[in-house]
Design a protein around this motif. Sequence first.
Motif, mmCIF file in Angstrom:
data_model
loop_
_atom_site.group_PDB
_atom_site.id
_atom_site.type_symbol
_atom_site.label_atom_id
_atom_site.label_comp_id
_atom_site.label_asym_id
_atom_site.label_seq_id
_atom_site.Cartn_x
_atom_site.Cartn_y
_atom_site.Cartn_z
ATOM 1 N N TYR A 321 0.830 -1.205 0.000
ATOM 2 C CA TYR A 321 0.000 0.000 0.000
ATOM 3 C C TYR A 321 0.866 1.257 0.000
ATOM 4 C CZ TYR A 321 -4.282 -2.677 0.886
ATOM 5 O OH TYR A 321 -5.354 -3.526 0.783
ATOM 6 N N GLY A 322 1.928 1.242 0.796
ATOM 7 C CA GLY A 322 2.802 2.405 0.844
ATOM 8 C C GLY A 322 3.407 2.728 -0.511
ATOM 9 N N GLN A 323 3.818 1.709 -1.225
ATOM 10 C CA GLN A 323 4.395 1.918 -2.559
ATOM 11 C C GLN A 323 3.380 2.539 -3.505
ATOM 12 O OE1 GLN A 323 5.618 -1.718 -4.425
ATOM 13 N NE2 GLN A 323 6.360 -0.714 -6.287
ATOM 14 N N TRP A 324 2.169 2.021 -3.499
ATOM 15 C CA TRP A 324 1.128 2.534 -4.400
ATOM 16 C C TRP A 324 0.743 3.958 -4.019
ATOM 17 C CZ3 TRP A 324 -2.564 -2.267 -3.731
ATOM 18 C CH2 TRP A 324 -1.905 -3.410 -4.224
ATOM 19 N N LEU A 325 0.648 4.229 -2.722
ATOM 20 C CA LEU A 325 0.258 5.566 -2.267
ATOM 21 C C LEU A 325 1.286 6.613 -2.681
ATOM 22 C CD1 LEU A 325 -1.045 4.565 1.262
ATOM 23 C CD2 LEU A 325 -2.424 5.648 -0.522
ATOM 24 N N ARG A 326 2.545 6.310 -2.507
ATOM 25 C CA ARG A 326 3.589 7.264 -2.904
ATOM 26 C C ARG A 326 3.590 7.475 -4.408
ATOM 27 N NH1 ARG A 326 6.069 3.981 1.096
ATOM 28 N NH2 ARG A 326 6.290 5.129 3.063
ATOM 29 N N ALA A 327 3.357 6.403 -5.150
ATOM 30 C CA ALA A 327 3.298 6.535 -6.607
ATOM 31 C C ALA A 327 2.120 7.400 -7.034
ATOM 32 C CB ALA A 327 3.201 5.154 -7.256
#
Length: 352
Positions: A321-327
């Motif tokens: 989730y963190g990766q997608w949110l930052r992207a």
Amino acid sequence: MDDRPPYPPASPADAAHGTPPVDPLFALTSGLWASQALVAAEAVGLFTFLSQEGGAGAAETAEGLGIPARPAEMLLTACASLDLLRRDGERYVNSPVAEEYLVRGRPYYFGDYVRMLQHYVYPGWMRVTDAVRTGRPTRQAPEPDKGLFEAENRPELFWDGLYPLSALTGRALARAVDFGAGRLLDVGGGGGAFAVELCRYHPGLRATVYDLPHVCAFTADRIAEAGLSERIGVHPGDFFADPELPGGHDTILLSMILHDWDEPRNRELLAACFRALPSGGTLVISELLVDDDKTGPADAALMSLNMLIGTPGRNYTAAEYGQWLRAAGFDGVRTVPFRAPGANGAVLARKP
């Protein structure tokens, strides 16, 4: 603590060679028996009957429920062994858990969830091996050409059953995360349980439940029953079909939503949330999070298999989730752990 020896009893030779007991496997293979004992007890109204009568013996229970004496005694014994009942002299009475959650009419009555599992979820689980081998859902959709959450494929039984699970999870989320006194958009908010619990706990909060039109009709009734129609509204729509999410909200909640969808769809929805929020706005993702090393926990891992049974999704890790949110453009990503039936943590992110 159970002080009984392992089954079968370990022999001296077993102990010498470090042979592990078979108990964990036996517990797994008999798990269906326990769940179906609860299903049967709920179906015949056992816990509601015992609450109304203040307890009853086997003969009284058989007569009161209109079932034969033999299964009445066996069902009482089974439920007592599962800590759903306890003995009080010659009578069986509800345990505190059964009295709180399995008596019809209680605020967080869980019986609708038990029935939903029995009629809607368990049939797909009986074919879980097919799902594992093919990667395709085994829950039969009455109208396969319609959307996953259309009325034809998600009957009212589904929404009734999900409500107590969502309400108890929403209550825990309200204590774990400060939603403040702004405006909340509950995307895919279903029956409105999260909005109701969050608004009850945060008196300055106002909310909008955004979901499909037929779901919003059900939701409006639930909100009215809670006496919160002045603070919680509904906005019918489809978050994959509408050009934009409703604006004018400080916080967006995605609770038990992203596990229904694959990564491309989830990234699409997170991007829509980013566009809908003002600068400084917050996105809250509440889910049963899989550990980052993907070794558990069991509730999240098994819920993930449940998604395989009926959806294109799975349960994800906080790191994913963190990766997608930052992207998507968010920053300040953090995870707030908590314990609830439908979630073990919330992933929060801020729009710069």
